[in-house]
Design an enzyme around this catalytic site. Sequence first.
Site, short mmCIF file in Angstrom:
data_model
loop_
_atom_site.label_atom_id
_atom_site.label_comp_id
_atom_site.label_asym_id
_atom_site.label_seq_id
_atom_site.Cartn_x
_atom_site.Cartn_y
_atom_site.Cartn_z
N PRO A 9 -22.01 0.90 2.16
CA PRO A 9 -23.31 0.25 1.96
C PRO A 9 -24.49 1.12 2.38
O PRO A 9 -24.41 1.89 3.33
CB PRO A 9 -23.22 -0.99 2.84
CG PRO A 9 -22.23 -0.65 3.90
CD PRO A 9 -21.23 0.25 3.22
N ASN A 10 -25.55 0.97 1.62
CA ASN A 10 -26.85 1.61 1.86
C ASN A 10 -26.88 3.11 1.57
O ASN A 10 -27.94 3.72 1.65
CB ASN A 10 -27.36 1.35 3.29
CG ASN A 10 -27.53 -0.12 3.55
OD1 ASN A 10 -28.15 -0.83 2.76
ND2 ASN A 10 -26.97 -0.61 4.65
N ARG A 17 -33.92 6.65 2.89
CA ARG A 17 -33.62 5.82 4.06
C ARG A 17 -33.52 6.68 5.33
O ARG A 17 -32.71 7.59 5.40
CB ARG A 17 -32.28 5.10 3.84
CG ARG A 17 -31.80 4.33 5.02
CD ARG A 17 -30.39 3.78 4.77
NE ARG A 17 -29.90 3.16 5.97
CZ ARG A 17 -28.65 3.26 6.39
NH1 ARG A 17 -27.77 3.94 5.70
NH2 ARG A 17 -28.28 2.67 7.49
N TYR A 22 -30.62 10.63 8.37
CA TYR A 22 -29.71 10.93 7.27
C TYR A 22 -30.15 12.09 6.39
O TYR A 22 -29.41 12.48 5.48
CB TYR A 22 -29.50 9.67 6.41
CG TYR A 22 -28.94 8.52 7.20
CD1 TYR A 22 -27.62 8.55 7.65
CD2 TYR A 22 -29.73 7.43 7.54
CE1 TYR A 22 -27.10 7.50 8.39
CE2 TYR A 22 -29.22 6.38 8.28
CZ TYR A 22 -27.90 6.42 8.70
OH TYR A 22 -27.38 5.40 9.45
N ASN A 73 -16.84 7.46 3.34
CA ASN A 73 -17.90 7.20 4.30
C ASN A 73 -18.08 5.68 4.28
O ASN A 73 -18.79 5.15 3.43
CB ASN A 73 -19.19 7.91 3.92
CG ASN A 73 -20.29 7.68 4.95
OD1 ASN A 73 -20.20 6.78 5.78
ND2 ASN A 73 -21.32 8.50 4.90
N ALA A 76 -21.73 1.34 7.53
CA ALA A 76 -21.72 0.25 8.51
C ALA A 76 -20.37 -0.45 8.59
O ALA A 76 -20.01 -1.00 9.64
CB ALA A 76 -22.81 -0.76 8.18
N HIS A 79 -17.68 0.03 11.51
CA HIS A 79 -17.72 -0.66 12.79
C HIS A 79 -17.47 -2.16 12.67
O HIS A 79 -17.50 -2.87 13.68
CB HIS A 79 -19.09 -0.44 13.44
CG HIS A 79 -19.66 0.91 13.16
ND1 HIS A 79 -19.11 2.08 13.69
CD2 HIS A 79 -20.68 1.31 12.37
CE1 HIS A 79 -19.80 3.11 13.24
NE2 HIS A 79 -20.75 2.68 12.44
N ASP A 86 -7.58 -2.47 6.60
CA ASP A 86 -6.29 -2.92 6.09
C ASP A 86 -6.04 -2.42 4.66
O ASP A 86 -4.92 -2.06 4.31
CB ASP A 86 -6.20 -4.44 6.13
CG ASP A 86 -6.05 -4.98 7.55
OD1 ASP A 86 -5.82 -4.18 8.49
OD2 ASP A 86 -6.16 -6.21 7.71
N GLU A 97 -12.25 10.24 6.96
CA GLU A 97 -13.50 9.49 7.18
C GLU A 97 -14.61 10.49 7.48
O GLU A 97 -14.42 11.40 8.29
CB GLU A 97 -13.32 8.54 8.36
CG GLU A 97 -14.54 7.71 8.68
CD GLU A 97 -14.28 6.77 9.84
OE1 GLU A 97 -15.09 6.81 10.80
OE2 GLU A 97 -13.32 6.00 9.81
N HIS A 99 -19.02 10.99 8.14
CA HIS A 99 -20.32 10.39 8.45
C HIS A 99 -21.37 11.50 8.47
O HIS A 99 -21.10 12.61 8.94
CB HIS A 99 -20.30 9.70 9.82
CG HIS A 99 -19.34 8.56 9.86
ND1 HIS A 99 -19.62 7.34 9.31
CD2 HIS A 99 -18.09 8.46 10.37
CE1 HIS A 99 -18.59 6.54 9.48
NE2 HIS A 99 -17.65 7.20 10.12
N LEU A 100 -22.53 11.19 7.95
CA LEU A 100 -23.62 12.16 7.93
C LEU A 100 -24.13 12.45 9.34
O LEU A 100 -24.36 13.60 9.71
CB LEU A 100 -24.77 11.63 7.07
CG LEU A 100 -24.44 11.45 5.58
CD1 LEU A 100 -25.47 10.56 4.91
CD2 LEU A 100 -24.36 12.80 4.91
N SER A 101 -24.30 11.40 10.13
CA SER A 101 -24.81 11.55 11.49
C SER A 101 -23.65 11.59 12.48
O SER A 101 -22.53 11.18 12.15
CB SER A 101 -25.75 10.39 11.84
OG SER A 101 -25.04 9.18 11.92
N ARG A 106 -25.27 8.03 18.81
CA ARG A 106 -26.14 6.92 18.42
C ARG A 106 -25.81 5.67 19.23
O ARG A 106 -25.19 5.76 20.28
CB ARG A 106 -25.99 6.70 16.91
CG ARG A 106 -26.44 7.96 16.12
CD ARG A 106 -26.40 7.80 14.66
NE ARG A 106 -27.34 6.76 14.24
CZ ARG A 106 -27.31 6.18 13.05
NH1 ARG A 106 -26.39 6.54 12.15
NH2 ARG A 106 -28.18 5.26 12.72
N ARG A 110 -21.80 1.91 17.31
CA ARG A 110 -21.33 2.86 16.30
C ARG A 110 -20.18 3.74 16.81
O ARG A 110 -19.61 4.51 16.06
CB ARG A 110 -22.48 3.74 15.82
CG ARG A 110 -23.57 2.98 15.11
CD ARG A 110 -24.61 3.92 14.54
NE ARG A 110 -25.82 3.22 14.19
CZ ARG A 110 -26.03 2.61 13.02
NH1 ARG A 110 -25.08 2.61 12.11
NH2 ARG A 110 -27.18 2.00 12.78
#
Length: 154
Positions: A9-10, A17, A22, A73, A76, A79, A86, A97, A99-101, A106, A110
């Site tokens: 998402p996002n 954003r 990001y 990725n 959200a 978490h 599953d 997996e 993640h950009l950040s 953070r 997270r």
Amino acid sequence: MKVLVIHGPNLNMLGRREPEVYGHTTLDEINERLHDKGQELGLEVRCIQSNHEGEILDRLHHFYEEVDGILINPAAWTHTSVALRDALSATGLPAVEVHLSNVYKREAFRHTSYTAPVCVGQIAGFGPESYILGLQALHHYLLTQQSAPKGGRA
């Protein structure tokens, strides 16, 4: 070899954003880089993104028999989503997996990933390069597994 890239998402808002977190790279630019790197590595890369968890689950269930690995990725959902965890586990496919950040620098919420325990590895904090590093790591893992002796995984 085929890899399914899942953007949570996002991530469709990348480039606009929170650029201080990001960066300014768009999702289309990341996907283009993934396709280019995939070609270089001999991988077919298919990218999907949705803001709807059920849609991602449905697409994961649909494509898992057509791909050799997953680059994800979860954003959200990292978490919050036992359902995504599953679904990844149910595929039996190796997943990385990304993640950009650096999620560990953070907010405390997270720092917990529901999805990481069912992945072969996690890469975070390198901006868009996290995706490229993740794709390279997944490619290496897939090659290692192909050459592993029968009767067990390396």
